[in-house]
Design an enzyme around this catalytic site. Structure first.
Site, mmCIF file in Angstrom:
data_model
loop_
_atom_site.group_PDB
_atom_site.id
_atom_site.type_symbol
_atom_site.label_atom_id
_atom_site.label_comp_id
_atom_site.label_asym_id
_atom_site.label_seq_id
_atom_site.Cartn_x
_atom_site.Cartn_y
_atom_site.Cartn_z
ATOM 1 N N HIS A 271 49.834 49.434 44.827
ATOM 2 C CA HIS A 271 50.935 49.453 43.839
ATOM 3 C C HIS A 271 50.846 50.680 42.918
ATOM 4 O O HIS A 271 51.699 51.542 42.988
ATOM 5 C CB HIS A 271 51.021 48.163 43.006
ATOM 6 N N ASP A 322 52.906 43.346 51.831
ATOM 7 C CA ASP A 322 52.412 42.512 50.735
ATOM 8 C C ASP A 322 52.813 41.034 50.855
ATOM 9 O O ASP A 322 52.182 40.276 51.582
ATOM 10 C CB ASP A 322 52.894 43.144 49.414
HETATM 11 ZN ZN LIG Z 1 48.990 42.394 47.112
#
Ligand SMILES: [Zn+2]
Length: 453
Positions: A271, A322
């Site tokens: 991220h 994810d």
């Molecule tokens: Zn993750």
């Protein structure tokens, strides 16, 4: 030995048209040529290196699409309330459930052109929080699922110890926890052992986030993992996490990593949404990479990664799915690019030189850095001596057929959906739709069970 003929094949700086690729019985490439004497199997498609999915939490696939409404009694929603729904699922899945969910998910990844996945794996213990007899029971189920459908997997057992900066873990996190570095290393070793059951599996190491492990244990754990093993960590996904980190350490998360660890090219920062300019240059200088998960980051309202500034300084990045709210690699690259275009009100933000092509830059970067996130240093596309792992694009697709090779990757990324994928190939084997459909029965049964639990 077997020979495949493709209409075209992409190497790093050139196209081979047509391309005859001979592989041995293990699917390792022995030769690539535009001519061939002897028998061959024809595929009406264009071979590109398989997409690399550098970040997955397989079990979360069971809730994809089910949290798109306000929670009961709430007037707004954010990452943290989504996390509560995710914990409800994490508290309920059995090893059999995880295997069924992962088998379905990985088969869908293959259908979308991914040939490798990195599993950032943190649900380790039984529903009471007690270790299974085999410490790596859950990781073993993930490897079994990958082997069953034929996707390659990098298993990253995750070190998770606390609830937040300086705070003990909550009861709801009990399935994730390793109390000490020794506990984590025991889990790591068992996970490494589990990888031996599948030639397509290898090991990585990981820390859930700076809020989930105490600082001295992060440093100690990182120093005890072999240097060449990829290390994954969630970092700076939410502004609240950055604020708590500053309150606790007096430093931002990436700033803390740069100051306290040997951060280098084997670090994969997942991220890294909220960075200041010093952190961006610090990551670039350290050669660490970031793993971007655009569909999930958009879905969770994380924010926009500063891709343009990072890329201009030579930053390296891969993509992952994810939470699996999206599974289409072309879409991940599009969302990533369009977020930047919308923010800067400019087009082609990845291009720095005249003539550069956005799709080509994004495709190549996500493949090469994605491989690195899996501990694979090979930068060449379809090299002799490497396995034939490919996504094969339908060469009769209305937009693909008339497009020049120069603009083909952008046509695929910006204007195609999964229907443009003819097939996926791993180790020289075509993954068939039939084998992909088989896992549905178990998956549906699992979803039903989880709803009733
Ligand atoms: Zn993750």
């Amino acid at each position: 030995m077997k020979t495949w003929k493709f209409d075209a094949l992409l190497q790093n700086n050139t196209w081979i048209t047509p391309a005859f690729v001979s592989v041995d019985n293990n699917g390792v490439i022995k030769s690539i040529d535009s001519q061939h004497q002897g028998e061959f199997h024809t595929i009406k498609g264009i071979a590109l290196p398989g997409y690399q999915n550098a970040h997955s939490h397989a079990f979360q696939y069971a809730m994809a699409g089910t949290a798109e409404h306000l929670p009961k009694g709430a007037l707004t929603d954010d990452f943290w309330s989504w996390r509560e729904a995710m914990y409800n699922l994490a508290l309920n899945v059995t090893p059999e459930n995880v295997r069924a969910i992962a088998t379905m998910l990985y088969s869908e990844m293959l259908r979308h052109g991914y040939t490798s996945v990195t599993e950032f794996h943190y649900v380790h213990h039984d529903t009471n929080g007690e270790p299974y007899t085999n410490l790596a029971e859950m990781g073993t189920q993930l490897i079994t699922a990958a082997k069953e459908v034929g996707i390659k997997i990098t298993l990253v057992p995750i070190f998770y110890q606390m609830g937040d900066f300086g705070k003990p873990a909550s009861k709801r996190q009990r399935r994730f926890l390793s109390k000490t570095v020794e506990d984590y290393l025991a889990l790591y070793e068992k996970s490494q052992e589990a990888c031996k059951s599948y030639c397509g599996a290898n090991i990585g190491a990981g820390i859930h986030s700076l809020r989930a492990v105490c600082d001295k244990d992060i440093i100690s754990m990182l120093s005890q993992i072999p240097k060449n093993i990829p290390r994954h960590i969630h970092v700076s996904e939410q502004q609240k996490e950055v604020d708590s980190c500053i309150a606790y350490f007096g430093q931002r998360p990436v700033e803390w990593l740069l100051n306290n660890t040997d951060i280098n090219e084997n670090y994969h920062l997942v991220h890294a949404t909220h960075l200041n300019s010093q952190e961006i240059s610090g990551i670039c200088k350290s050669k660490a990479q970031v793993v971007l998960c655009p569909s999930t980051e958009g879905n969770l309202g994380d924010g926009l990664f500063s891709l343009r500034d990072f890329w201009k300084q030579g930053g390296r990045w891969s993509i992952g799915t994810d939470s699996h709210i999206g599974l289409n690699p072309m879409e991940e690259l599009r969302i990533l690019d369009y977020g930047q275009r919308l923010h800067w009100q400019k087009r082609n933000i990845l291009c720095n030189k005249e003539g550069e092509d956005s799709g080509e830059l994004a495709f190549k970067e996500s493949i090469i850095s994605g491989r690195k996130a899996m501990g694979n240093d090979v930068k060449d596309f379809f090299a002799i001596g490497q396995p034939l792992d490919a996504v094969i694009i339908d060469s009769s697709h209305p937009l693909i057929a008339p497009t020049s090779k120069e603009r083909l990757l952008s046509t695929i990324i910006y204007s195609c959906d999964v229907s443009a994928i003819f097939a996926t190939m791993v180790n020289g084997n075509l993954i068939s739709e039939n084998s992909l459909q088989k896992c549905k029965v178990d998956f549906f049964k699992t979803i039903k069970e989880l709803k009733n639990r």
